[in-house]
Scaffold this motif. Structure first.
Motif, mmCIF file in Angstrom:
data_model
loop_
_atom_site.group_PDB
_atom_site.id
_atom_site.type_symbol
_atom_site.label_atom_id
_atom_site.label_comp_id
_atom_site.label_asym_id
_atom_site.label_seq_id
_atom_site.Cartn_x
_atom_site.Cartn_y
_atom_site.Cartn_z
ATOM 1 N N ALA A 168 0.840 -1.198 0.000
ATOM 2 C CA ALA A 168 0.000 0.000 0.000
ATOM 3 C C ALA A 168 0.872 1.243 0.000
ATOM 4 O O ALA A 168 0.845 2.044 0.930
ATOM 5 C CB ALA A 168 -0.933 -0.006 1.205
ATOM 6 N N PRO A 169 1.688 1.422 -1.041
ATOM 7 C CA PRO A 169 2.572 2.599 -1.074
ATOM 8 C C PRO A 169 1.759 3.887 -1.121
ATOM 9 O O PRO A 169 0.695 3.951 -1.722
ATOM 10 C CB PRO A 169 3.363 2.399 -2.369
ATOM 11 C CG PRO A 169 2.497 1.528 -3.220
ATOM 12 C CD PRO A 169 1.771 0.619 -2.270
ATOM 13 N N GLY A 170 2.272 4.915 -0.456
ATOM 14 C CA GLY A 170 1.588 6.191 -0.433
ATOM 15 C C GLY A 170 0.585 6.341 0.683
ATOM 16 O O GLY A 170 -0.004 7.419 0.833
ATOM 17 N N ASP A 171 0.367 5.302 1.484
ATOM 18 C CA ASP A 171 -0.519 5.439 2.636
ATOM 19 C C ASP A 171 0.034 6.484 3.596
ATOM 20 O O ASP A 171 1.249 6.557 3.822
ATOM 21 C CB ASP A 171 -0.650 4.099 3.372
ATOM 22 C CG ASP A 171 -1.855 3.309 2.888
ATOM 23 O OD1 ASP A 171 -2.393 3.662 1.832
ATOM 24 O OD2 ASP A 171 -2.251 2.343 3.575
ATOM 25 N N LYS A 172 -0.867 7.285 4.177
ATOM 26 C CA LYS A 172 -0.456 8.360 5.067
ATOM 27 C C LYS A 172 -0.844 8.036 6.504
ATOM 28 O O LYS A 172 -1.987 7.666 6.788
ATOM 29 C CB LYS A 172 -1.090 9.683 4.643
ATOM 30 C CG LYS A 172 -0.665 10.164 3.255
ATOM 31 C CD LYS A 172 -1.308 11.492 2.904
ATOM 32 C CE LYS A 172 -0.877 11.966 1.523
ATOM 33 N NZ LYS A 172 -1.497 13.276 1.180
ATOM 34 N N TRP A 173 0.130 8.193 7.412
ATOM 35 C CA TRP A 173 -0.074 7.977 8.843
ATOM 36 C C TRP A 173 0.492 9.175 9.606
ATOM 37 O O TRP A 173 1.539 9.718 9.246
ATOM 38 C CB TRP A 173 0.631 6.702 9.318
ATOM 39 C CG TRP A 173 0.046 5.422 8.803
ATOM 40 C CD1 TRP A 173 0.266 4.841 7.594
ATOM 41 C CD2 TRP A 173 -0.856 4.570 9.506
ATOM 42 N NE1 TRP A 173 -0.434 3.674 7.493
ATOM 43 C CE2 TRP A 173 -1.136 3.476 8.658
ATOM 44 C CE3 TRP A 173 -1.451 4.609 10.769
ATOM 45 C CZ2 TRP A 173 -1.982 2.433 9.030
ATOM 46 C CZ3 TRP A 173 -2.281 3.577 11.151
ATOM 47 C CH2 TRP A 173 -2.555 2.511 10.289
ATOM 48 N N THR A 174 -0.211 9.542 10.681
ATOM 49 C CA THR A 174 0.221 10.659 11.522
ATOM 50 C C THR A 174 0.242 10.216 12.973
ATOM 51 O O THR A 174 -0.632 9.474 13.422
ATOM 52 C CB THR A 174 -0.737 11.859 11.390
ATOM 53 O OG1 THR A 174 -0.787 12.262 10.031
ATOM 54 C CG2 THR A 174 -0.250 13.035 12.229
ATOM 55 N N SER A 175 1.239 10.703 13.713
ATOM 56 C CA SER A 175 1.313 10.467 15.158
ATOM 57 C C SER A 175 1.259 11.805 15.882
ATOM 58 O O SER A 175 2.009 12.723 15.552
ATOM 59 C CB SER A 175 2.610 9.742 15.525
ATOM 60 O OG SER A 175 2.825 9.775 16.924
ATOM 61 N N ASP A 176 0.360 11.912 16.842
ATOM 62 C CA ASP A 176 0.305 13.062 17.750
ATOM 63 C C ASP A 176 0.699 12.580 19.138
ATOM 64 O O ASP A 176 0.054 11.677 19.692
ATOM 65 C CB ASP A 176 -1.101 13.664 17.807
ATOM 66 C CG ASP A 176 -1.442 14.454 16.558
ATOM 67 O OD1 ASP A 176 -0.510 14.874 15.860
ATOM 68 O OD2 ASP A 176 -2.638 14.627 16.269
ATOM 69 N N THR A 177 1.760 13.180 19.687
ATOM 70 C CA THR A 177 2.228 12.796 21.017
ATOM 71 C C THR A 177 2.239 14.019 21.916
ATOM 72 O O THR A 177 2.719 15.084 21.522
ATOM 73 C CB THR A 177 3.639 12.185 20.960
ATOM 74 O OG1 THR A 177 3.673 11.141 19.984
ATOM 75 C CG2 THR A 177 4.017 11.600 22.319
ATOM 76 N N PHE A 178 1.707 13.844 23.120
ATOM 77 C CA PHE A 178 1.622 14.936 24.089
ATOM 78 C C PHE A 178 2.355 14.524 25.363
ATOM 79 O O PHE A 178 2.078 13.465 25.929
ATOM 80 C CB PHE A 178 0.162 15.267 24.396
ATOM 81 C CG PHE A 178 -0.650 15.584 23.171
ATOM 82 C CD1 PHE A 178 -0.621 16.855 22.613
ATOM 83 C CD2 PHE A 178 -1.408 14.601 22.556
ATOM 84 C CE1 PHE A 178 -1.351 17.143 21.471
ATOM 85 C CE2 PHE A 178 -2.149 14.880 21.415
ATOM 86 C CZ PHE A 178 -2.117 16.156 20.868
ATOM 87 N N TYR A 179 3.294 15.356 25.777
ATOM 88 C CA TYR A 179 4.070 15.118 26.990
ATOM 89 C C TYR A 179 3.765 16.244 27.983
ATOM 90 O O TYR A 179 3.730 17.414 27.613
ATOM 91 C CB TYR A 179 5.572 15.138 26.709
ATOM 92 C CG TYR A 179 6.062 14.275 25.569
ATOM 93 C CD1 TYR A 179 6.659 13.042 25.816
ATOM 94 C CD2 TYR A 179 5.970 14.701 24.249
ATOM 95 C CE1 TYR A 179 7.141 12.262 24.771
ATOM 96 C CE2 TYR A 179 6.437 13.938 23.205
ATOM 97 C CZ TYR A 179 7.027 12.714 23.469
ATOM 98 O OH TYR A 179 7.503 11.950 22.433
#
Length: 750
Positions: free
Chosen positions: A374-385
């Motif tokens: 699945a090339p081009g799939d977009k993933w995002t990570s939001d991390t809060f410290y």
């Protein structure tokens, strides 16, 4: 490092070393020296020969690294004190600029407030993203309040250096007086205190342009107001600062040019009240906010095709390709009250501190989760410290120094740390696809004592120790929503003693020698997964530092400090990727593994042959390697593997000359040549960062209260790499030093 990534093949790459050239730098410094000599020859001879001799005298610096006032040359140990005057004369904008002046210290660049600092090779990572849940090995202290997180790395505050009294860098463990966060050493920020008798102020503004990048600027202001009171004296000092660091990395995925812009805004307010010699108190509040937009590092990996992976620095351009914009937002604040009360022949000091730190990171996970199907799939990570810490310290010491100068004290600290990471597949749904939460409370209690004993007029001893007890309670929360979340509690604790002993012998007024042994420790904790064996609690690691030094001042115009050291480190805390066999996701896990040692030589020299010219130099040789069976997650690390984040060879040469400038100005021209040798980026990777050399030039012209400066940093536009994170399952991210920057600034003091 990201908590979550997809399993992939480990890729090997050959280490690459770039041979830096410094001929232009040496020529520039040679011109400074010859120019200074010419000015010296043309200078009219002063009427008083002693006056000229005083102008040539090197500055004597007072430090408080031992929690008592001492001259730097009288300390049995290695302390580098960078005065506020030196900070201003070098035009330092951040801690990276400051640490160039210190031997044996490596600044490993990361995102805004996300960098790591290694002293004498003590460290297992070169970047905050890979620090995981372990405490950083170098302590950061602002007004003696510890700012280093006890676990779950939140940030490394980078305090704006404008209007500082000085910065002290303590090399080697400081466990006896400073506690857990100073395993390899400590950095102390000492703020300039309010004057109770003088009204003064400063304003400064500057602008700069970065090669292959954009335009940046900086502003700062200070005002000091004495306050009339019926009893005692009081003063108020306000400092404000703001700056924009130009971006120079292009994001090909989002189409943003010069994406990695950093904006820093901050300020501090100090209030001092003194009632004669019997009582004084200073209250401080400071706050700083940093934002970094997009492209924090460079990586050629293309998430749409899976191509471009490389560990070869020769193939790098100032480009990154991410599917979504990256962003980092960091805020820290600190409130302190320090009070000193004279009780007969003794002084009682109370220091209360409360700090908060918050950090948000939006990161592209498309590269981490790259799937060839699945090339081009977009993933995002939001991390809060988030972290909140409260500390209290009491010290008691005699007012009048005697043959025995002692102090005793007690310390207590409690810190709450929260970390919440949400991972979304784009376009994102209302609920995260993955969520990881870690909440914990860490406490440290300690009692400490230190005594400097003058055995004879020439021989003195310093003996100190700290008894500590640390505890950590920790929840690992699993579930994408609060409704389906389950919490698993863990707890761990450690206790022990960290002694320090030193001897110092004055051979004659110009020469002294010392020997020192000291121990340092670091918080234990619980690993990221919480499943045996990877989730078992890991204990405190500790090390012994053995050191000897020689100081020589053949005249008031020259000095030489030489120190040799050996560090034996056991139960080393190491974080490494572990791939879950069920989910095939990879996680950072931490354990106590094997041993390491570091040994080396540090040198600092200063010479002022005549009043208009000064020359300073530093050199450090650090051999830091593993020495006993380091392995975690089934991956073995051979004995003799270099510890990451520290160059084997570092050095600086700092030259400056003063002269009568044009238009009745007082002028100063300076050059700072800095060499950083080859470094290993990560202990569990073969990635090697090449050596690099930079040259900074600065010219300043002053007229009474007005000062104009022009500068060029990194004159040769060296493409050095400060640090790197090897996400070896998918890609590698490199953090370059800033390209050549040219700028001017204007300052007014009243």
């Amino acid at each position: 490092m990201n908590s979550c990534s997809r399993q992939g093949p480990r890729r090997a790459a050959r280490p690459v070393t770039l041979a830096p050239t410094a001929s232009a730098a040496l020529i520039a410094i040679g011109l400074l020296a010859s120019g200074a000599a010419a000015f010296a020859q043309s200078e009219p001879a002063p009427a008083d020969k002693d006056a000229k001799k005083d102008l040539q005298t090197l500055d004597r610096v007072e430090v408080t690294s031992g929690k008592r006032r001492q001259m730097q040359s009288d300390v049995a140990g290695t302390v580098t004190a960078i005065s506020g005057a030196d900070i201003e004369s070098h035009g330092s904008a951040d801690i990276e600029d400051l640490l160039k002046l210190t031997p044996g210290v490596q600044y490993n660049k990361g995102t805004a407030d996300g960098s790591l600092i290694s002293i004498r090779g003590v460290g297992t990572n070169s970047n905050g993203a890979a620090q995981g849940f372990t405490q950083s090995p170098t302590g950061i202290y602002i007004e003696d309040v510890p700012f280093t997180d006890p676990f779950a790395f939140v940030s490394t505050p980078d305090l704006a250096p404008f209007d500082l009294e000085r910065v002290e860098v303590l090399r080697g463990p400081q466990g006896a007086l400073y506690g857990s966060s100073s395993l390899g050493g400590a950095i102390r920020y000492i703020l300039k205190k309010p004057s109770t008798s003088l009204t003064e102020g400063s304003v400064m503004a500057g602008i700069s342009s970065t090669a292959d990048g954009g335009t940046g600027w900086s502003t700062a202001a200070m005002v000091n107001i004495p306050i009339a009171m019926s009893t005692g004296k009081a003063g108020l000092r306000l400092v404000l600062n703001s700056r924009k660091d130009a971006g120079f990395i292009d994001n090909l995925g989002t189409g943003v040019k010069d994406a990695n812009v950093i904006r820093v805004d901050g300020g501090r307010l100090l209030f001092t009240y003194a009632l004669g010699d019997d009582f004084d108190a200073t209250a401080t509040y400071l706050r700083q906010h940093s934002k970094q937009a997009d492209g924090p590092g460079i990586s050629p990996f293309d998430y749409t095709t899976g191509t471009g992976y490389t560990k070869n620095p020769d193939q790098l351009k100032l480009q990154v390709r991410t599917a979504v914009p990256m962003a980092y937002d960091s805020t820290f604040d600190l409130a302190t009250v320090q009070a000193n009360l004279k009780l007969g022949d003794f002084r009682l000091t109370s220091l209360t501190g409360r700090q908060t730190k918050s950090r948000g990171a939006r990161e592209d996970f498309s590269r981490d989760f790259y799937d060839p199907s699945a090339p081009g799939d977009k993933w995002t990570s939001d991390t809060f410290y988030d972290s909140t810490s409260t500390s209290q310290e009491f010290r008691l010491a005699p007012v009048t120094p005697g043959r025995v100068n002692w102090l005793v004290g007690a310390f207590w600290m409690s810190a709450d740390v929260k970390r919440d990471q949400l991972v979304y597949h784009e376009p994102r749904a209302a609920v995260a696809d993955l969520r990881f939460r870690r909440n914990g409370t860490a406490t440290e209690k300690a009692a400490f004592a230190d005594a400097e004993i003058k055995i004879t007029d020439r021989l003195s001893a310093d003996i100190g120790a700290r008894y500590y007890k640390t505890q950590l309670s920790y929840d690992r929360i699993v579930g994408n929503t609060d409704a389906d979340a389950t919490s698993t509690p863990y707890a761990s604790g450690d206790s022990g003693t960290t002694p320090k002993v030193s001897l110092r012998y004055v051979i004659d007024p110009s020469m002294s020698v010392y020997a020192l042994a000291s121990r340092g420790y670091r918080f234990g904790g619980i690993s990221n997964l919480g499943s045996s064996p990877q989730g078992l609690p890991y204990k405190s690691d500790s090390l012994w530092n053995y050191e000897a030094g020689w100081r020589w001042s053949p005249s008031k115009t020259a000095s030489l400090d030489v120190s040799v050291f050996r560090i034996d480190w056991k139960d080393v805390q190491l974080s490494e990727l572990y791939v879950d066999p069920v989910t095939t996701r990879s996680f950072l896990v931490t354990g106590n593994v094997g041993k390491a040692r570091s040994q080396g030589l540090e040198l600092a020299a200063a010479w002022r042959p005549f009043s208009q010219f000064s020359l300073k130099g530093t050199f450090a040789y650090t051999d830091a390697v593993t020495s006993g069976g380091i392995s975690i997650g089934g991956t073995g690390i051979p004995d003799g593997t270099r510890l990451p984040g520290t160059a084997k060879v570092q050095g600086t040469l700092d030259a400056s000359t003063n002269f009568e400038g044009p238009w009745d100005s007082s002028a100063r021209v300076s050059a700072l040549l800095a060499y950083t040798g080859q470094r290993k980026a990560q202990i569990d990777s073969d990635l090697s960062l090449p050596a690099y050399t930079t040259l900074d030039l600065r010219a300043t012209f002053s007229w009474n209260s007005v000062e104009f400066s022009a500068f060029v940093n990194n004159l040769s536009n060296s493409r050095g790499l400060s640090s790197a994170v090897d996400y070896f399952t998918t890609y590698t991210e490199f953090y370059p030093i800033r390209p050549r920057s040219i700028g001017v600034s204007l300052r007014y003091d009243y």
